[in-house]
Motif scaffolding. Structure first.
Motif, short mmCIF file in Angstrom:
data_model
loop_
_atom_site.label_atom_id
_atom_site.label_comp_id
_atom_site.label_asym_id
_atom_site.label_seq_id
_atom_site.Cartn_x
_atom_site.Cartn_y
_atom_site.Cartn_z
N LEU A 13 0.86 -1.18 0.00
CA LEU A 13 0.00 0.00 0.00
C LEU A 13 0.89 1.23 0.00
N VAL A 14 0.79 2.02 -1.06
CA VAL A 14 1.60 3.24 -1.18
C VAL A 14 0.72 4.43 -0.81
N GLY A 15 0.93 4.94 0.39
CA GLY A 15 0.10 6.04 0.90
C GLY A 15 -0.83 5.53 1.98
N ALA A 16 -0.69 6.08 3.17
CA ALA A 16 -1.51 5.63 4.31
C ALA A 16 -2.28 6.80 4.91
N GLY A 17 -2.84 7.63 4.04
CA GLY A 17 -3.72 8.70 4.50
C GLY A 17 -5.09 8.15 4.82
N LYS A 18 -6.10 9.02 4.83
CA LYS A 18 -7.44 8.60 5.24
C LYS A 18 -7.98 7.48 4.36
N ASP A 47 -2.57 8.36 14.14
CA ASP A 47 -3.52 7.29 14.41
C ASP A 47 -3.29 6.11 13.49
N VAL A 48 -2.90 6.40 12.25
CA VAL A 48 -2.61 5.31 11.30
C VAL A 48 -1.33 4.60 11.71
N ALA A 49 -0.32 5.37 12.08
CA ALA A 49 0.94 4.77 12.52
C ALA A 49 0.71 3.83 13.71
N ALA A 50 -0.17 4.23 14.62
CA ALA A 50 -0.47 3.37 15.76
C ALA A 50 -1.17 2.10 15.33
N MET A 51 -2.08 2.22 14.36
CA MET A 51 -2.79 1.04 13.85
C MET A 51 -1.82 0.09 13.14
N VAL A 71 0.23 -7.29 -5.51
CA VAL A 71 -0.61 -6.11 -5.71
C VAL A 71 0.09 -4.88 -5.14
N ILE A 72 0.02 -3.78 -5.87
CA ILE A 72 0.41 -2.47 -5.35
C ILE A 72 -0.81 -1.57 -5.44
N VAL A 73 -1.19 -0.97 -4.32
CA VAL A 73 -2.32 -0.04 -4.29
C VAL A 73 -1.78 1.37 -4.11
N LEU A 74 -2.06 2.24 -5.07
CA LEU A 74 -1.59 3.62 -5.03
C LEU A 74 -2.65 4.49 -4.37
N ALA A 75 -2.36 5.00 -3.18
CA ALA A 75 -3.31 5.81 -2.43
C ALA A 75 -2.69 7.14 -2.01
N ILE A 76 -1.76 7.63 -2.83
CA ILE A 76 -1.11 8.91 -2.55
C ILE A 76 -1.90 10.03 -3.22
#
Length: 275
Positions: A13-18, A47-51, A71-76
């Motif tokens: 997963l590339v990008g761990a925003g909302k 909060d994401v880092a903690a999860m 799989v690569i998911v682009l979420a940036i």
């Protein structure tokens, strides 16, 4: 329920925003093993880092780790895609499926920055994905196999409904309707509450009523087999208070032309983001 990964591979997963975090939480709820996931993000929100830490998910793996995930998911953010591509490309293998949720970034633009022949799915989810009630539309390039499309569907459906289209040109309108649409609904709550205050209600009561009315009506729509038009008619007595309000909202210069202008503005911005 389990989420299939081609060949038992891994997911990056590339990008761990909302939105990225919402998708990840959906996958974990449905049984994706944390050991099968890596996240690439230079500074995940606290909060994401903690999860991620709680679930033991690897963050920013070295280049030789998960060199070719299934799989690569682009979420940036779409604006940083070009800068991120060199780091993404090194993880793309011959059988890697790339799923993008980047607004405005076309299949052609993604193909130009990724290795030739990469299987790519372009999708547009929305923020209710965070509670499993999202609406996602997806389109695949010619390289995507039936198995890869099924896998993409399973991953995207972890956060709500998924619809597939063949005409990528529709994605700008999709972005404007469902991608941006939750913000329109939230604004409706704000506007209804402000109107309640103008009519004499205390601000806290006006917001409570507006919020519960919109969420309740949405759930009624979700559970009913009736069309939205019929549900509207059912609550509208001839000559009553609702009819008086709807006469304003449904006037020639009422809600419809305003919504058309808003959706067109969002669709045009989506086209601009495509470059």
């Amino acid at each position: 329920m389990t989420l299939p990964l081609l060949g038992g591979g891994t997911l990056l997963l590339v990008g761990a925003g909302k939105m990225g975090a919402a998708l990840l939480e959906g996958w974990l709820r449905l049984g994706l093993a944390p050991s099968a996931v890596s996240v690439a993000d230079p500074s995940p929100p606290p909060d994401v880092a903690a999860m991620l830490e709680l679930n033991g998910i690897r963050v920013n793996p070295a280049p030789d780790v998960d060199a070719s995930p299934g799989v690569i998911v682009l979420a940036i953010k779409p604006q940083v895609l070009d800068a991120a591509l060199p780091r993404i490309v090194r993880h793309v293998g011959a059988d890697t499926l790339v799923i993008s949720i980047l607004a405005g970034k076309t299949l052609q633009a993604l193909e130009a920055g990724l290795p030739a022949g990469t299987a790519i799915v372009r999708s547009m989810p929305n923020t209710p994905a965070a509670i499993g009630r999202g609406a996602t539309v997806a389109v695949a390039n010619a390289t995507v196999t039936a198995g890869q499309q099924a896998m993409a569907h399973a991953l995207l459906a972890a956060s709500g409904m998924v619809e597939w289209i063949d005409d990528e040109a529709l994605m700008d309108a999709v972005t404007a309707v469902s991608g941006s649409g939750p913000a329109y609904v939230f604004l409706l709550v704000e506007s209804l509450a402000r109107a309640g205050v103008a009519a004499g209600l205390p601000a806290d009561l006006a917001m409570t009523l507006a919020r519960q009315t919109v969420t309740g009506a949405g759930e009624l729509l979700n559970q009913s087999d009736l069309a939205a038009e019929m549900l509207r008619q059912n609550v509208t007595s001839p000559g009553g208070t609702t009819a008086a309000a709807l006469a304003v909202l449904m006037a020639p210069d009422g809600l419809d032309p305003l919504m058309r202008d808003a959706v067109e503005a969002a669709a045009e911005r989506s086209r601009q983001l495509a470059g």
